[in-house]
Design an enzyme around this catalytic site. Sequence first.
Site, mmCIF file in Angstrom:
data_model
loop_
_atom_site.group_PDB
_atom_site.id
_atom_site.type_symbol
_atom_site.label_atom_id
_atom_site.label_comp_id
_atom_site.label_asym_id
_atom_site.label_seq_id
_atom_site.Cartn_x
_atom_site.Cartn_y
_atom_site.Cartn_z
ATOM 1 N N LEU A 129 -2.850 2.847 -1.746
ATOM 2 C CA LEU A 129 -3.508 3.624 -0.700
ATOM 3 C C LEU A 129 -3.614 5.056 -1.195
ATOM 4 O O LEU A 129 -2.761 5.520 -1.959
ATOM 5 C CB LEU A 129 -2.698 3.595 0.599
ATOM 6 C CG LEU A 129 -2.600 2.267 1.345
ATOM 7 C CD1 LEU A 129 -1.624 2.394 2.512
ATOM 8 C CD2 LEU A 129 -3.952 1.821 1.842
ATOM 9 N N ASP A 130 -4.638 5.758 -0.774
ATOM 10 C CA ASP A 130 -4.778 7.169 -1.150
ATOM 11 C C ASP A 130 -3.615 7.982 -0.602
ATOM 12 O O ASP A 130 -2.978 7.605 0.385
ATOM 13 C CB ASP A 130 -6.091 7.743 -0.615
ATOM 14 C CG ASP A 130 -7.305 7.142 -1.312
ATOM 15 O OD1 ASP A 130 -7.153 6.623 -2.434
ATOM 16 O OD2 ASP A 130 -8.399 7.196 -0.725
ATOM 17 N N LYS A 131 -3.382 9.112 -1.236
ATOM 18 C CA LYS A 131 -2.281 9.983 -0.828
ATOM 19 C C LYS A 131 -2.407 10.407 0.628
ATOM 20 O O LYS A 131 -1.425 10.446 1.360
ATOM 21 C CB LYS A 131 -2.257 11.213 -1.745
ATOM 22 C CG LYS A 131 -1.169 12.211 -1.419
ATOM 23 C CD LYS A 131 -1.023 13.282 -2.471
ATOM 24 C CE LYS A 131 -2.176 14.223 -2.486
ATOM 25 N NZ LYS A 131 -1.940 15.392 -3.367
ATOM 26 N N THR A 133 -3.774 8.801 3.027
ATOM 27 C CA THR A 133 -3.899 7.654 3.917
ATOM 28 C C THR A 133 -2.529 7.159 4.333
ATOM 29 O O THR A 133 -1.639 7.001 3.507
ATOM 30 C CB THR A 133 -4.670 6.513 3.203
ATOM 31 O OG1 THR A 133 -5.926 7.003 2.786
ATOM 32 C CG2 THR A 133 -4.869 5.338 4.129
#
Length: 163
Positions: A129-131, A133
């Site tokens: 997951l993106d930072k 998110t």
Amino acid sequence: MAALSGRLWWRSGAALGRTAAGAVRAQELAERLRTKWSEEEKQQQQQQQQQQRARELAALQRVHPNVLAKALRQRAVYQDDEVVVLNKPYGLPVHGGPGVKNCIADVLPILAKMLVNMKAEPLHLCHRLDKETTGVMVLARSKEAADRIRLLFKTRQVEKIYW
């Protein structure tokens, strides 16, 4: 006297009409001001939320890896013999990189030791997951389980919902 009183009444009626129109304009102005203040308050709240997120991110980057692993263990929402599912916090990167002091990948061996029924084998990332998110992350307890779960993600058999 009747003409005079009628004339005064007419003037007061016109004045009353102007007062009513003025009251409507004043009410419209007050509503516009309330809307403007409301928008400004929303902008201030958004700025405060962004500043809070920045502070949280900075705090995550300063903690010891053991503290981070303990915080992740407390965020575990599901565990069984093959997977561990945790709720990833905002601002925590999954993988390291330039300027990243703490990430999930780095604390997986520590986290594995803290979990119930964990063998000597470290946890495996199944996706990322993106930072920025937040959401659930699936970690596998074995290489075989990780490969099966990655294949599910790759073939889009996992339904992902973003809000």
